[in-house]
Design an enzyme around this catalytic site. Structure first.
Site, PDB file in Angstrom:
ATOM      1  N   ASN A  22      42.895  43.707  43.847  1.00  0.00           N
ATOM      2  CA  ASN A  22      41.680  44.398  43.413  1.00  0.00           C
ATOM      3  C   ASN A  22      40.535  43.389  43.248  1.00  0.00           C
ATOM      4  OD1 ASN A  22      42.739  43.149  41.017  1.00  0.00           O
ATOM      5  ND2 ASN A  22      41.446  44.518  39.831  1.00  0.00           N
ATOM      6  N   GLU A  73      43.628  40.723  39.399  1.00  0.00           N
ATOM      7  CA  GLU A  73      44.758  40.883  38.482  1.00  0.00           C
ATOM      8  C   GLU A  73      45.799  41.890  38.952  1.00  0.00           C
ATOM      9  OE1 GLU A  73      41.776  43.922  36.829  1.00  0.00           O
ATOM     10  OE2 GLU A  73      41.758  42.006  37.885  1.00  0.00           O
ATOM     11  N   CYS A  96      39.030  41.791  40.880  1.00  0.00           N
ATOM     12  CA  CYS A  96      39.148  40.631  39.977  1.00  0.00           C
ATOM     13  C   CYS A  96      40.455  39.893  40.110  1.00  0.00           C
ATOM     14  CB  CYS A  96      38.953  41.091  38.546  1.00  0.00           C
ATOM     15  SG  CYS A  96      37.343  41.820  38.248  1.00  0.00           S
TER      16      CYS A  96
END
Length: 589
Positions: A268, A272, A270
């Site tokens: 995704n 994570e 970011c």
């Protein structure tokens, strides 16, 4: 609600509370939490549960700010939109039809409040042949620019701006163009980008050997490059603009819970949540600032909160209307959730543990081991109560669980503002400053103020002095032991950032979103050192941000990525040669 501060109320009113057609807010914060708790609890009736009892449990967790789900759940639960996931990964095939189909899907996801990640590794390189037309391919970076332009025009759900992660394997022939794609100011402003490395890359790097570049259309090697040169280029660009990050795909896939279903190649925005194509993840975070009792962790309360959070997130999957049928199918099959934390630094302050200490690393390890076990046990209980996720027999799990993954550490940039706590597992930015979102939000660290008053050194003059400062370590009227408790992101050495990330990653199913901050006068070699340390310590991906290295960032709610917009001297990338600085990058007065 009297537990919300002014910042929280401002954020909720601007982005979360329901509005009428004229844009007037028609919901209170208390009604928001009631709406979300009521909607998610309705899933209980599907398995013969008690929706009213669970609604009360959910409401207590939300209204006390002890647990908050990702923004789309807060915005959309109980509304006509009803899309509750934050993270999606879409495939980008090597065809015009496939690429623009992915673009359409991206628009639908952004409109619903989600962010998107892609690997562009299947797209043939620039200069390659286009068989149908006899033309020449323009390469993956050219199509990323189209995705970026489209994202610019779409405001997520009317409240969130679109965000993307663009990933390219290190063995793609266009890897150099990809690494330097953000060299021009403002390029790909709606993308974070990461280079995906694997064991073959690092074996070649350690051996001092070249490795092949593979044309994805033919599967054949078309060139060979020095992996050290690629890593140097990544470090140079990260020094200059904060991108690219580096992913460790071999590490990611070693912990892929459903390898029979597919290989993970993207994350995704970011980083994570590494996800399969058409997979999504519903995220939520425990507020650790509310899990301490005096100078100790309330482990029983933490356990209860984690279990409530896992149930809430699993219910969110059931209640969500996903924007594509393919996502519905994949989510029903794997049911990934990502429970994480925020307020880590706040908890360290309560426990009197300096962030920059071995004790903090040990505590991170102990804390996340406990949370992970509680989350997995909650997922096992849900599997008994409901059923395991359909793909579990093909998974790496040795017993039935409800969710293919249960834990993930998200940035919590906005929900931490609502909760009034420090973001994610990051150190604080400062003890008093203006956060450059929503017209400016005045941030004051309540724990610092409380300690200052208790210890007798509080004054308005002191607060004026520290306001806007990125460190208090030279403020002599603050006792040394207090200064140590409030190490800011600028005070923490890069290696400690990575050690904290690695300690959490050891017990996280998905991955950990964390920024490794380095000083404005750091050099390219410092960035490369962080990349190498991250590899050695076993994290799944790494992002380095040099203070003042660029003016804007899609994760603009992080003040570290907004600072120096006017205060710093800007250095062209070409001024940083061979990892050394000519000194012109010093901050100006």
């Amino acid at each position: 609600m009297d537990n919300l501060d002014d910042v929280a109320e401002t954020v909720l009113e601007a982005r979360y509370l329901q509005q009428d057609e004229a844009g007037n807010v028609v919901e209170t914060p208390a009604e928001l939490f009631e709406r979300v708790a009521h909607d998610l609890a309705r899933a209980e009736s599907q398995w013969g549960g008690d929706p009213d009892a669970v609604e009360e449990r959910f409401h207590d967790a939300l209204s006390s700010l002890e647990f908050l789900p990702n923004s789309p759940t807060l915005m959309n639960a109980g509304t006509e939109l009803q899309q509750l996931a934050a993270c999606f990964v879409l495939p980008v095939p090597d065809s015009i039809d496939g690429i623009f189909s992915a673009l359409k899907s991206t628009a639908l996801i952004h409109q619903s409040g989600g962010g998107t990640g892609f690997t562009f590794g299947d797209v043939r390189p620039s200069g390659d042949v286009v068989m149908k037309t006899g033309g020449v391919a323009s390469g993956p970076v050219s199509f990323m620019r189209i995705f970026d332009a489209a994202t610019e025009q779409i405001k997520q759900g009317g409240r969130r701006r679109g965000a993307n992660m663009g990933i390219l394997p290190a063995h793609h022939p266009d890897v150099d163009d990809f690494v330097t794609a953000k060299e021009e100011e403002g390029a790909l402003r709606n993308f974070n980008v990461s280079v995906a490395t694997d064991e073959a890359f690092w074996d070649a790097y350690e051996a001092g050997e070249q490795y092949p570049l593979i044309n994805p259309r033919t599967g054949e090697a078309v060139d060979a490059v020095d992996p050290e040169a690629v890593l140097d280029s990544c470090a140079r660009m990260a020094w200059g603009v904060g991108d690219p990050g580096v992913l460790f795909l071999d590490r990611i896939n070693a912990e892929n819970p459903t390898p029979e279903v597919g290989r993970i190649r993207a994350t995704n925005p970011c980083g994570e949540t590494p996800l399969l194509p058409y997979e999504a993840c519903v995220l939520g975070s425990v507020n650790l600032s509310k899990m301490t009792d005096g100078d100790a962790v309330d482990w029983d309360k933490l356990d209860r909160t984690v279990r409530t959070g896992v149930r809430l997130l699993d219910n969110a999957i059931t209640r969500s209307d996903f924007p594509l049928e393919a996502i519905e199918v994949r989510m029903a099959a794997n049911r990934k959730v990502g429970l994480g934390v925020m307020g880590f630094h706040d908890a360290l302050v309560d426990l009197e543990i300096p962030y920059d200490s071995e004790k903090a690393v040990d505590f991170a390890d102990e804390l996340m081991a406990f949370i992970s076990e509680s989350a997995r046990d909650a997922s096992r209980e849900l599997a008994d109560e409901r059923e395991p996720f359909p793909n579990w027999e093909e998974s790496t799990h040795d017993e039935p669980v409800r969710n293919a993954t249960t834990t993930s550490i998200a940035p919590t940039g906005t929900i931490s503002l609502i909760a009034g706590c420090s973001a994610s597992i990051e150190p604080v930015y400062g003890v008093a400053y203006e956060k450059h979102v929503l017209g400016g939000l005045d941030q004051v660290n309540d724990r610092f103020v409380d300690v200052a008053k208790e210890r007798g050194f509080y004054s308005e003059e002191l607060m004026d002095r520290v306001r806007g400062e990125d460190s208090i370590q030279d403020v002599e009227e603050i006792p040394e032991d207090v200064r140590e408790l409030f190490h800011t992101a600028h005070d923490v050495p890069p290696a400690r950032h990575v050690e904290i990330q690695a300690a959490f990653q050891e017990h996280v199913d998905n991955a950990v979103s964390k920024t490794v901050n380095i000083s404005h006068d750091a050099d390219v070699a410092d960035v490369r050192d962080v990349f190498e340390l991250a590899r050695d310590l076993g994290v799944k991906g790494i992002t380095v941000f040099r203070s003042g290295s660029r003016r804007e960032q899609i994760l603009g709610e992080d003040p570290l990525k907004e600072e120096c917009a006017s205060e710093c001297d800007w250095v062209p990338l070409e001024a940083e040669m061979d990892g050394g600085s000519d000194g012109s990058n010093a901050e100006s007065d």
